[in-house]
Design a protein around this motif. Structure first.
Motif, PDB file in Angstrom:
ATOM      1  N   UNK A   1       0.830  -1.199   0.000  1.00 35.83           N
ATOM      2  CA  UNK A   1       0.000   0.000   0.000  1.00 35.83           C
ATOM      3  C   UNK A   1       0.870   1.256   0.000  1.00 35.83           C
ATOM      4  N   UNK A   2       0.208   2.389  -0.077  1.00 36.62           N
ATOM      5  CA  UNK A   2       0.930   3.654  -0.027  1.00 36.62           C
ATOM      6  C   UNK A   2       1.261   3.985   1.416  1.00 36.62           C
ATOM      7  N   UNK A   3       2.483   4.472   1.607  1.00 35.87           N
ATOM      8  CA  UNK A   3       2.907   4.866   2.933  1.00 35.87           C
ATOM      9  C   UNK A   3       3.328   6.319   2.885  1.00 35.87           C
ATOM     10  N   UNK A   4       2.828   7.096   3.818  1.00 33.13           N
ATOM     11  CA  UNK A   4       3.192   8.501   3.887  1.00 33.13           C
ATOM     12  C   UNK A   4       4.662   8.628   4.259  1.00 33.13           C
ATOM     13  N   UNK A   5       5.384   9.410   3.468  1.00 32.69           N
ATOM     14  CA  UNK A   5       6.794   9.655   3.754  1.00 32.69           C
ATOM     15  C   UNK A   5       6.967  10.938   4.556  1.00 32.69           C
ATOM     16  N   UNK A   6       6.303  12.002   4.069  1.00 32.54           N
ATOM     17  CA  UNK A   6       6.525  13.301   4.678  1.00 32.54           C
ATOM     18  C   UNK A   6       5.409  14.262   4.306  1.00 32.54           C
TER      19      UNK A   6
ATOM     20  N   UNK B   1       7.887  17.720   7.434  1.00 30.57           N
ATOM     21  CA  UNK B   1       7.760  16.814   8.573  1.00 30.57           C
ATOM     22  C   UNK B   1       7.829  15.391   8.060  1.00 30.57           C
ATOM     23  N   UNK B   2       8.807  14.640   8.529  1.00 27.99           N
ATOM     24  CA  UNK B   2       9.038  13.288   8.025  1.00 27.99           C
ATOM     25  C   UNK B   2       8.414  12.248   8.948  1.00 27.99           C
ATOM     26  N   UNK B   3       7.927  11.184   8.358  1.00 26.84           N
ATOM     27  CA  UNK B   3       7.397  10.074   9.139  1.00 26.84           C
ATOM     28  C   UNK B   3       8.555   9.256   9.695  1.00 26.84           C
ATOM     29  N   UNK B   4       8.233   8.525  10.718  1.00 26.18           N
ATOM     30  CA  UNK B   4       9.264   7.711  11.367  1.00 26.18           C
ATOM     31  C   UNK B   4       9.851   6.717  10.379  1.00 26.18           C
ATOM     32  N   UNK B   5      11.160   6.636  10.372  1.00 26.36           N
ATOM     33  CA  UNK B   5      11.842   5.681   9.491  1.00 26.36           C
ATOM     34  C   UNK B   5      12.205   6.239   8.134  1.00 26.36           C
TER      35      UNK B   5
END
Lengths: 114, 114
Positions: free
Chosen positions: B43-48, B57-61
């Motif tokens: 699936x799609x994962x939010x990066x930032x 603002x960046x997501x964890x990892x």
């Protein structure tokens, strides 16, 4: 943590038969819910959205979805599948603002057999 | 609906080089844009989250030094994948917030690092 679960990774139907794609969400607080469709190598197209208005939401291409708070579900349906409906479908939830941090389900690949 | 244009739609680059992806809102101003990544069969994962005139603002990892985001104007956000490696090969897609109840997605960029 907020989450959305699509119960089926693959669904196969015959052309002309009904489509049901299942989606459940976690219920931290009032969500906004969306269904998006993605055709191969294409971007995402919004099918429909629920944002605390009518619980039965009608979208494009004959799709509709019903928000059921008691079941924390937002299943996508269509009375009669068409070959062009073959694609990947994503159930998406947003909390704390309609477009803040969309959380995607893992997707359901819909195959339509002739 | 509002139009978000993403460029390029696909790119192949050599390992170690950098690639810039552009996301433009064509008919509206977007103070906030979002960058997602989709690996094959996932699936799609939010990066930032990209905010006009301020740091993303960046997501964890997600490595902020590897995925540089610039949102210098209300209609343009760019994602630069620096020192790309084969594991960065993915489908990158942006969305823009018009301040309403719907996120508008670009067409996506297929990045292949060889």
């Amino acid at each position: 943590a907020q989450s959305v679960t699509q119960l089926d990774s693959h669904v196969s139907v015959s052309e002309g038969t009904p489509v049901l794609l299942r989606c459940n969400y976690s219920s931290s607080y009032s969500p906004s819910l969306f269904w998006y469709v993605q055709h191969p190598n294409k971007g995402l197209q919004l099918l429909l959205k629920y944002t605390s208005a009518a619980t039965l939401v009608k979208g494009i291409n004959g799709f509709e979805a019903e928000f059921k708070k008691s079941e924390t579900s937002f299943h996508l349906t269509k009375p009669s599948a068409h070959m062009s409906d073959a694609a990947e479908y994503f159930c998406v939830v947003s909390y704390g603002g309609a477009t803040n941090k969309l959380i995607f389900g893992t997707g359901t690949l819909l195959a339509v057999q002739p | 609906g509002a139009v978000v244009s993403q460029h390029p739609s696909w790119v192949i680059c050599k390992s170690g080089t950098s690639v810039k992806i552009e996301c433009r809102s064509l008919d509206f101003q977007a103070t906030t844009m979002f960058w997602y990544r989709q690996f094959p069969k996932q699936s799609l994962m939010l990066m930032a989250t990209s905010n006009e005139g301020s740091k993303a603002t960046y997501e964890q990892g997600v490595e902020k030094d590897k995925f540089l985001i610039n949102h210098a104007s209300l209609t343009l956000s760019t994602l630069t994948v620096t020192s790309a490696h084969p594991e960065d090969s993915s489908f990158y897609i942006c969305s823009a917030d018009q301040g309403g109840t719907e996120a508008f997605f670009g067409q996506g960029t297929r990045l292949t690092v060889v």
